[in-house]
Design a protein around this motif. Structure first.
Motif, PDB file in Angstrom:
ATOM      1  N   LEU A  63       1.043  -1.211  -0.062  1.00  0.00           N
ATOM      2  CA  LEU A  63       0.105   0.017   0.069  1.00  0.00           C
ATOM      3  C   LEU A  63       0.803   1.228  -0.047  1.00  0.00           C
ATOM      4  O   LEU A  63       0.106   2.415   0.088  1.00  0.00           O
ATOM      5  N   LYS A  64       2.271   0.964   0.123  1.00  0.00           N
ATOM      6  CA  LYS A  64       3.066   2.171  -0.046  1.00  0.00           C
ATOM      7  C   LYS A  64       2.763   3.219   1.099  1.00  0.00           C
ATOM      8  O   LYS A  64       2.828   4.273   0.954  1.00  0.00           O
ATOM      9  N   LEU A  65       2.767   2.438   2.292  1.00  0.00           N
ATOM     10  CA  LEU A  65       2.494   3.236   3.394  1.00  0.00           C
ATOM     11  C   LEU A  65       3.649   4.160   3.945  1.00  0.00           C
ATOM     12  O   LEU A  65       3.762   4.789   5.055  1.00  0.00           O
ATOM     13  N   TRP A  66       4.920   3.741   3.290  1.00  0.00           N
ATOM     14  CA  TRP A  66       6.015   4.476   3.760  1.00  0.00           C
ATOM     15  C   TRP A  66       6.190   5.946   3.559  1.00  0.00           C
ATOM     16  O   TRP A  66       6.885   6.857   4.090  1.00  0.00           O
ATOM     17  N   ASN A  67       5.314   6.243   2.705  1.00  0.00           N
ATOM     18  CA  ASN A  67       5.086   7.880   2.503  1.00  0.00           C
ATOM     19  C   ASN A  67       4.384   8.752   3.522  1.00  0.00           C
ATOM     20  O   ASN A  67       4.369   9.686   3.487  1.00  0.00           O
ATOM     21  N   LEU A  87       4.929  -8.521  22.030  1.00  0.00           N
ATOM     22  CA  LEU A  87       4.024  -7.546  22.224  1.00  0.00           C
ATOM     23  C   LEU A  87       2.405  -8.181  22.196  1.00  0.00           C
ATOM     24  O   LEU A  87       1.485  -7.636  22.743  1.00  0.00           O
ATOM     25  N   PHE A  88       2.311  -9.094  21.369  1.00  0.00           N
ATOM     26  CA  PHE A  88       1.027  -9.838  20.962  1.00  0.00           C
ATOM     27  C   PHE A  88       0.488 -10.825  21.935  1.00  0.00           C
ATOM     28  O   PHE A  88      -0.444 -11.481  21.995  1.00  0.00           O
ATOM     29  N   GLU A  89       1.238 -10.845  22.991  1.00  0.00           N
ATOM     30  CA  GLU A  89       0.958 -12.031  24.231  1.00  0.00           C
ATOM     31  C   GLU A  89       0.299 -11.315  25.325  1.00  0.00           C
ATOM     32  O   GLU A  89      -0.077 -11.682  26.260  1.00  0.00           O
ATOM     33  N   THR A  90       0.138 -10.048  25.167  1.00  0.00           N
ATOM     34  CA  THR A  90      -0.522  -9.211  26.396  1.00  0.00           C
ATOM     35  C   THR A  90      -1.875  -8.506  25.654  1.00  0.00           C
ATOM     36  O   THR A  90      -1.866  -8.109  24.574  1.00  0.00           O
ATOM     37  N   GLN A  91      -2.891  -8.263  26.469  1.00  0.00           N
ATOM     38  CA  GLN A  91      -4.115  -7.591  26.008  1.00  0.00           C
ATOM     39  C   GLN A  91      -3.877  -6.113  25.463  1.00  0.00           C
ATOM     40  O   GLN A  91      -4.085  -5.668  24.473  1.00  0.00           O
ATOM     41  N   LEU A  92      -3.107  -5.524  26.283  1.00  0.00           N
ATOM     42  CA  LEU A  92      -2.565  -4.114  26.137  1.00  0.00           C
ATOM     43  C   LEU A  92      -1.737  -4.111  24.957  1.00  0.00           C
ATOM     44  O   LEU A  92      -1.847  -3.158  24.041  1.00  0.00           O
ATOM     45  N   GLY A  93      -1.104  -5.034  24.597  1.00  0.00           N
ATOM     46  CA  GLY A  93      -0.242  -4.860  23.362  1.00  0.00           C
ATOM     47  C   GLY A  93      -1.026  -5.050  22.216  1.00  0.00           C
ATOM     48  O   GLY A  93      -0.844  -4.482  21.064  1.00  0.00           O
ATOM     49  N   ILE A  94      -1.776  -6.017  22.156  1.00  0.00           N
ATOM     50  CA  ILE A  94      -2.870  -6.432  20.978  1.00  0.00           C
ATOM     51  C   ILE A  94      -3.734  -5.109  20.807  1.00  0.00           C
ATOM     52  O   ILE A  94      -3.859  -4.772  19.632  1.00  0.00           O
ATOM     53  N   THR A  95      -4.023  -4.608  21.923  1.00  0.00           N
ATOM     54  CA  THR A  95      -5.154  -3.427  21.797  1.00  0.00           C
ATOM     55  C   THR A  95      -4.141  -1.997  21.176  1.00  0.00           C
ATOM     56  O   THR A  95      -4.658  -1.397  20.284  1.00  0.00           O
ATOM     57  N   PHE A  96      -3.395  -1.971  21.871  1.00  0.00           N
ATOM     58  CA  PHE A  96      -2.213  -0.652  21.453  1.00  0.00           C
ATOM     59  C   PHE A  96      -2.129  -1.041  19.784  1.00  0.00           C
ATOM     60  O   PHE A  96      -2.383   0.053  19.052  1.00  0.00           O
ATOM     61  N   PHE A  97      -1.845  -2.085  19.414  1.00  0.00           N
ATOM     62  CA  PHE A  97      -1.122  -2.282  17.936  1.00  0.00           C
ATOM     63  C   PHE A  97      -2.541  -2.140  17.137  1.00  0.00           C
ATOM     64  O   PHE A  97      -2.423  -1.406  16.116  1.00  0.00           O
ATOM     65  N   SER A  98      -3.782  -2.776  17.669  1.00  0.00           N
ATOM     66  CA  SER A  98      -4.891  -2.738  16.723  1.00  0.00           C
ATOM     67  C   SER A  98      -5.531  -1.512  16.532  1.00  0.00           C
ATOM     68  O   SER A  98      -5.902  -0.845  15.483  1.00  0.00           O
ATOM     69  N   VAL A  99      -5.620  -0.580  17.598  1.00  0.00           N
ATOM     70  CA  VAL A  99      -6.121   0.728  17.373  1.00  0.00           C
ATOM     71  C   VAL A  99      -5.310   1.644  16.689  1.00  0.00           C
ATOM     72  O   VAL A  99      -6.084   2.199  15.711  1.00  0.00           O
ATOM     73  N   PHE A 100      -4.107   1.780  16.932  1.00  0.00           N
ATOM     74  CA  PHE A 100      -3.143   2.762  16.160  1.00  0.00           C
ATOM     75  C   PHE A 100      -2.893   2.355  14.676  1.00  0.00           C
ATOM     76  O   PHE A 100      -3.204   3.094  13.780  1.00  0.00           O
ATOM     77  N   TYR A 101      -3.121   0.831  14.533  1.00  0.00           N
ATOM     78  CA  TYR A 101      -2.618   0.453  13.336  1.00  0.00           C
ATOM     79  C   TYR A 101      -3.966   0.826  12.238  1.00  0.00           C
ATOM     80  O   TYR A 101      -3.703   1.211  11.051  1.00  0.00           O
ATOM     81  N   ALA A 102      -5.230   0.634  12.899  1.00  0.00           N
ATOM     82  CA  ALA A 102      -6.489   1.021  12.324  1.00  0.00           C
ATOM     83  C   ALA A 102      -6.739   2.337  11.906  1.00  0.00           C
ATOM     84  O   ALA A 102      -6.829   2.777  10.985  1.00  0.00           O
ATOM     85  N   LEU A 103      -6.320   3.198  13.020  1.00  0.00           N
ATOM     86  CA  LEU A 103      -6.475   4.646  12.835  1.00  0.00           C
ATOM     87  C   LEU A 103      -5.629   5.324  12.006  1.00  0.00           C
ATOM     88  O   LEU A 103      -5.975   6.131  11.137  1.00  0.00           O
ATOM     89  N   LEU A 104      -4.318   4.688  11.808  1.00  0.00           N
ATOM     90  CA  LEU A 104      -3.369   5.336  10.916  1.00  0.00           C
ATOM     91  C   LEU A 104      -3.479   4.671   9.482  1.00  0.00           C
ATOM     92  O   LEU A 104      -3.172   5.509   8.661  1.00  0.00           O
ATOM     93  N   MET A 105      -3.917   3.314   9.544  1.00  0.00           N
ATOM     94  CA  MET A 105      -3.806   3.060   8.150  1.00  0.00           C
ATOM     95  C   MET A 105      -5.024   3.614   7.489  1.00  0.00           C
ATOM     96  O   MET A 105      -5.087   3.902   5.957  1.00  0.00           O
ATOM     97  N   PHE A 106      -6.308   3.714   8.053  1.00  0.00           N
ATOM     98  CA  PHE A 106      -7.789   4.329   7.425  1.00  0.00           C
ATOM     99  C   PHE A 106      -8.006   5.575   7.559  1.00  0.00           C
ATOM    100  O   PHE A 106      -8.980   5.908   7.358  1.00  0.00           O
ATOM    101  N   LYS A 107      -6.913   6.446   7.905  1.00  0.00           N
ATOM    102  CA  LYS A 107      -7.195   7.759   8.077  1.00  0.00           C
ATOM    103  C   LYS A 107      -7.449   8.347   6.827  1.00  0.00           C
ATOM    104  O   LYS A 107      -7.087   7.916   5.987  1.00  0.00           O
TER     105      LYS A 107
END
Length: 111
Positions: A63-67, A87-107
């Motif tokens: 998706l050329k997200l490096w831009n 990071l993916f073995e804790t609920q905090l890590g999964i939530t942190f990754f999921s929320v920010f990944y979705a927010l930044l990818m689909f902004k």
């Protein structure tokens, strides 16, 4: 090696390994693998580990997200943190990754 020990058995297999090898580490340091990439390879084997790497890196390059400055910064921070902890073995890590990944990818892009 090919199929791994299973996603729920990594800690148990790590404990067995340390008991068999007797490296002289205190029990507090024999907890688990502190590397997300290594954790996935141990849990899922060579094919699952390669699949994890592909699933993690392909969207960034395809998706050329490096831009995108914000997404690239987040992606680099997450990738580097994978070398220090699982990071993916804790609920905090999964939530942190999921929320920010979705927010930044689909902004929305402002023009």
């Amino acid at each position: 090696f090919w199929i791994g020990v299973g996603s729920g058995d990594v800690r148990e297999q790590t404990k067995i390994y340390f008991e068999q090898t007797r490296l002289g580490l205190s029990p507090e340091y024999e907890n688990a693998v502190h590397n997300q990439f290594m954790f996935e390879f141990v849990a899922l084997g060579i094919w699952g580990g390669l699949g994890f790497i592909i699933i993690f890196f392909v969207p960034y390059f395809k998706l050329k997200l490096w831009n995108d400055y914000l997404f690239s910064t987040f992606f680099i921070i997450i990738t580097l943190s994978f070398f220090a902890e699982f990071l993916f073995e804790t609920q905090l890590g999964i939530t942190f990754f999921s929320v920010f990944y979705a927010l930044l990818m689909f902004k929305e892009e402002k023009t």
